[in-house]
Design an enzyme around this catalytic site. Structure first.
Site, PDB file in Angstrom:
ATOM      1  N   TRP A  12       0.821  -1.178  -0.018  1.00  0.00           N
ATOM      2  CA  TRP A  12      -0.052  -0.244  -0.065  1.00  0.00           C
ATOM      3  C   TRP A  12       1.183   1.211   0.113  1.00  0.00           C
ATOM      4  CZ3 TRP A  12      -4.832  -0.397   3.564  1.00  0.00           C
ATOM      5  CH2 TRP A  12      -5.729  -1.135   3.054  1.00  0.00           C
ATOM      6  N   GLU A  93      12.130   2.047  -3.711  1.00  0.00           N
ATOM      7  CA  GLU A  93      11.805   3.497  -3.267  1.00  0.00           C
ATOM      8  C   GLU A  93      12.803   3.834  -1.728  1.00  0.00           C
ATOM      9  OE1 GLU A  93       7.681   2.905  -2.992  1.00  0.00           O
ATOM     10  OE2 GLU A  93       7.401   3.285  -5.235  1.00  0.00           O
ATOM     11  N   GLY A 167       4.759   1.951 -10.636  1.00  0.00           N
ATOM     12  CA  GLY A 167       3.346   3.079 -11.156  1.00  0.00           C
ATOM     13  C   GLY A 167       4.050   4.070 -12.848  1.00  0.00           C
ATOM     14  N   GLY A 224       1.052  -2.998  -6.490  1.00  0.00           N
ATOM     15  CA  GLY A 224       0.971  -1.394  -5.593  1.00  0.00           C
ATOM     16  C   GLY A 224      -0.277  -0.632  -5.756  1.00  0.00           C
ATOM     17  N   GLY A 225       0.139   0.137  -7.417  1.00  0.00           N
ATOM     18  CA  GLY A 225      -1.142   0.609  -7.490  1.00  0.00           C
ATOM     19  C   GLY A 225      -2.779  -0.011  -7.239  1.00  0.00           C
TER      20      GLY A 225
HETATM   21  P1  13P Z   1       3.084  -0.693  -8.872  1.00  0.00           P
HETATM   22  O1  13P Z   1       1.834  -2.021  -9.112  1.00  0.00           O
HETATM   23  O2  13P Z   1       1.894   0.923  -9.212  1.00  0.00           O
HETATM   24  O3  13P Z   1       3.503  -0.610 -10.045  1.00  0.00           O
HETATM   25  O4  13P Z   1       3.985  -0.252  -8.168  1.00  0.00           O
HETATM   26  C1  13P Z   1       4.814  -1.643  -7.922  1.00  0.00           C
HETATM   27  C2  13P Z   1       5.616  -1.591  -6.106  1.00  0.00           C
HETATM   28  O5  13P Z   1       6.644  -0.741  -6.216  1.00  0.00           O
HETATM   29  C3  13P Z   1       5.141  -3.063  -5.377  1.00  0.00           C
HETATM   30  O6  13P Z   1       5.671  -2.706  -4.419  1.00  0.00           O
END
Ligand code: 13P
Length: 239
Positions: A12, A93, A167, A224-225
């Site tokens: 999240w 990140e 993302g 993620g998203g």
């Molecule tokens: P997204 O699915 O938003 O591309 O993010 C992936 C992610 O960083 C999961 O840890």
């Protein structure tokens, strides 16, 4: 053909709310996939009480230290006391925005294991590294710097997340995912006694999940998203 027992993990990041947690209480039991939700620290308690029992709870980070004067940090043992079973370590990140090196990641993995948490160790190349044809070299060095230095009998999960796919809506094609996952698998097999699951992460969603999960050596997804929308995440869980 699709393999059984895939791992679907939700990251999240710094998103979510008590409301969203309540919505996720309606997630339906996936027949085959193991589900892990990693909300921000402050939602760990409510995750435990609100989410259905079949969902495991993960954290997004832990300190590399066990205890002491480290203002603002949270130790792996504190997470374990909160019924957390998994912890994301070395997400890109954290590597880029919080300067986490392979040495720090290795320390975090070790403290997580000591506290009986399963680390989900994230690796992956940036766009410039990909463009310079250095993907496998980067993966090699990230694995050597952390994973290859832990005991071969430990249980870990690896997440391959190409940084440029996070993302962005961009993704490696099927052959690229196949090639990188085979490379990671072969390298991990040389070190670990057991089969280490390798998740794919980066713009995974309810439309592409079954295609990605059908690729050889893809043991699941780190989402993620799309993990922030109940309907989409439910579809991915049942993919
Ligand atoms: P997204 O699915 O938003 O591309 O993010 C992936 C992610 O960083 C999961 O840890």
């Amino acid at each position: 053909m699709k393999n059984n027992n895939k791992i679907i993990a939700a990251n999240w990041k710094m998103n979510g709310s008590e409301e969203l947690m309540k919505e996720f209480s309606q997630l339906t039991r996936a027949k085959r996939n193991d589900i892990i939700i990693c909300p921000p620290f402050t939602f760990l308690d409510s995750a435990k009480t609100i989410l259905p029992d079949f969902i495991k709870i993960g954290a997004q980070n832990c300190s590399e230290e066990e205890k002491g004067a480290f203002t603002g940090e949270i130790s792996a043992s504190m997470l374990q006391e909160k019924s957390v079973s998994h912890v994301l370590i070395g997400h890109s990140e954290r590597r880029t925005l919080f300067n986490e090196t392979d040495d720090i990641i290795l320390k975090k993995v070790k403290t997580a294991i000591k506290s009986k948490l399963t680390p989900i160790v994230c690796i992956g190349e940036t766009l410039s590294e990909k463009e310079a044809n250095k993907t496998l070299q980067v993966l090699d060095s990230q694995i050597n710097g952390s994973l290859a230095k832990i005991e071969p009998n430990e249980q870990v999960i690896v997440a391959y997340e190409p940084v440029w796919a996070i993302g962005t809506g961009l993704r490696p094609d099927e052959n690229e995912i196949k090639e990188t996952h085979l490379y990671i698998k072969t390298k991990l097999n040389q070190h670990f006694d057991t089969d280490i699951p390798i998740l794919y992460g980066g713009s995974a969603n309810s439309e592409n999940c079954s295609q990605i999960l059908s690729i050889d050596n893809v043991g699941g997804l780190l989402v993620g998203g799309a993990s922030l929308k109940k309907h989409d995440f439910n579809a991915i869980c049942n993919c």
